[in-house]
Motif scaffolding. Structure first.
Motif, PDB file in Angstrom:
ATOM      1  N   ALA A 184       0.818  -1.214   0.000  1.00 16.75           N
ATOM      2  CA  ALA A 184       0.000   0.000   0.000  1.00 16.75           C
ATOM      3  C   ALA A 184       0.851   1.264   0.000  1.00 16.75           C
ATOM      4  N   GLY A 185       1.937   1.282   0.737  1.00 23.31           N
ATOM      5  CA  GLY A 185       2.743   2.483   0.811  1.00 23.31           C
ATOM      6  C   GLY A 185       4.055   2.392   0.062  1.00 23.31           C
ATOM      7  N   CYS A 186       4.233   1.323  -0.659  1.00 24.69           N
ATOM      8  CA  CYS A 186       5.503   1.095  -1.347  1.00 24.69           C
ATOM      9  C   CYS A 186       5.611   1.993  -2.584  1.00 24.69           C
ATOM     10  N   PRO A 187       6.733   2.683  -2.743  1.00 28.91           N
ATOM     11  CA  PRO A 187       6.897   3.529  -3.919  1.00 28.91           C
ATOM     12  C   PRO A 187       6.931   2.741  -5.228  1.00 28.91           C
ATOM     13  N   SER A 188       7.251   1.458  -5.149  1.00 30.29           N
ATOM     14  CA  SER A 188       7.303   0.630  -6.357  1.00 30.29           C
ATOM     15  C   SER A 188       5.936   0.075  -6.761  1.00 30.29           C
ATOM     16  N   SER A 189       4.905   0.331  -5.962  1.00 30.85           N
ATOM     17  CA  SER A 189       3.597  -0.261  -6.264  1.00 30.85           C
ATOM     18  C   SER A 189       3.028   0.227  -7.593  1.00 30.85           C
ATOM     19  N   THR A 190       3.275   1.481  -7.952  1.00 30.31           N
ATOM     20  CA  THR A 190       2.791   1.994  -9.239  1.00 30.31           C
ATOM     21  C   THR A 190       3.471   1.260 -10.385  1.00 30.31           C
ATOM     22  N   MET A 191       4.763   1.038 -10.260  1.00 27.52           N
ATOM     23  CA  MET A 191       5.484   0.304 -11.288  1.00 27.52           C
ATOM     24  C   MET A 191       4.992  -1.140 -11.361  1.00 27.52           C
ATOM     25  N   THR A 192       4.738  -1.742 -10.210  1.00 27.85           N
ATOM     26  CA  THR A 192       4.208  -3.104 -10.183  1.00 27.85           C
ATOM     27  C   THR A 192       2.869  -3.163 -10.905  1.00 27.85           C
ATOM     28  N   LEU A 193       1.998  -2.202 -10.623  1.00 26.91           N
ATOM     29  CA  LEU A 193       0.685  -2.174 -11.278  1.00 26.91           C
ATOM     30  C   LEU A 193       0.817  -1.991 -12.784  1.00 26.91           C
ATOM     31  N   LYS A 194       1.599  -1.012 -13.192  1.00 29.66           N
ATOM     32  CA  LYS A 194       1.675  -0.665 -14.609  1.00 29.66           C
ATOM     33  C   LYS A 194       2.506  -1.641 -15.435  1.00 29.66           C
ATOM     34  N   GLN A 195       3.706  -1.940 -14.987  1.00 34.04           N
ATOM     35  CA  GLN A 195       4.588  -2.764 -15.808  1.00 34.04           C
ATOM     36  C   GLN A 195       4.386  -4.247 -15.596  1.00 34.04           C
ATOM     37  N   GLY A 196       3.929  -4.632 -14.431  1.00 29.22           N
ATOM     38  CA  GLY A 196       3.755  -6.055 -14.170  1.00 29.22           C
ATOM     39  C   GLY A 196       2.332  -6.523 -14.406  1.00 29.22           C
ATOM     40  N   ILE A 197       1.439  -6.063 -13.557  1.00 27.03           N
ATOM     41  CA  ILE A 197       0.057  -6.548 -13.569  1.00 27.03           C
ATOM     42  C   ILE A 197      -0.675  -6.112 -14.833  1.00 27.03           C
ATOM     43  N   GLU A 198      -0.536  -4.850 -15.209  1.00 26.56           N
ATOM     44  CA  GLU A 198      -1.233  -4.359 -16.398  1.00 26.56           C
ATOM     45  C   GLU A 198      -0.813  -5.131 -17.648  1.00 26.56           C
ATOM     46  N   ASN A 199       0.480  -5.310 -17.838  1.00 25.54           N
ATOM     47  CA  ASN A 199       0.957  -6.027 -19.018  1.00 25.54           C
ATOM     48  C   ASN A 199       0.445  -7.467 -19.051  1.00 25.54           C
ATOM     49  N   MET A 200       0.436  -8.126 -17.889  1.00 27.15           N
ATOM     50  CA  MET A 200      -0.038  -9.503 -17.841  1.00 27.15           C
ATOM     51  C   MET A 200      -1.534  -9.581 -18.151  1.00 27.15           C
ATOM     52  N   LEU A 201      -2.322  -8.712 -17.519  1.00 25.93           N
ATOM     53  CA  LEU A 201      -3.764  -8.742 -17.759  1.00 25.93           C
ATOM     54  C   LEU A 201      -4.087  -8.428 -19.220  1.00 25.93           C
ATOM     55  N   LYS A 202      -3.379  -7.469 -19.805  1.00 26.24           N
ATOM     56  CA  LYS A 202      -3.618  -7.127 -21.209  1.00 26.24           C
ATOM     57  C   LYS A 202      -3.273  -8.293 -22.133  1.00 26.24           C
TER      58      LYS A 202
END
Length: 76
Positions: free
Chosen positions: A45-63
């Motif tokens: 929740a407070g991790c600065p890398s969470s945005t990168m995880t969402l965008k580069q990891g999770i988003e790419n996989m879901l797409k």
């Protein structure tokens, strides 16, 4: 479609995020825009890398698995 997204989160995303002491929860999928809204919990929740995880990891996989997904955004 939501079922596919939920299954991917449960089987692929949640275990990886849990290794770092966090969790991720599905909030909603907007079929009109193709945006998946997810909430980061725990250590993520407070991790600065969470945005990168969402965008580069999770988003790419879901797409890749669900072509109707256009983006992933953090829910508040």
């Amino acid at each position: 479609m939501v079922g596919e997204i939920l299954e991917l989160i449960e089987t692929r995303v949640r275990p990886a995020v849990a290794q770092d002491g966090g969790d991720i929860t599905f909030q909603r999928f907007d079929a009109d825009t193709g945006i998946v809204h997810l909430a980061m919990r725990g250590a993520c929740a407070g991790c600065p890398s969470s945005t990168m995880t969402l965008k580069q990891g999770i988003e790419n996989m879901l797409k890749a698995y669900v072509p109707e997904v256009n983006a992933v955004e953090a829910a508040l």
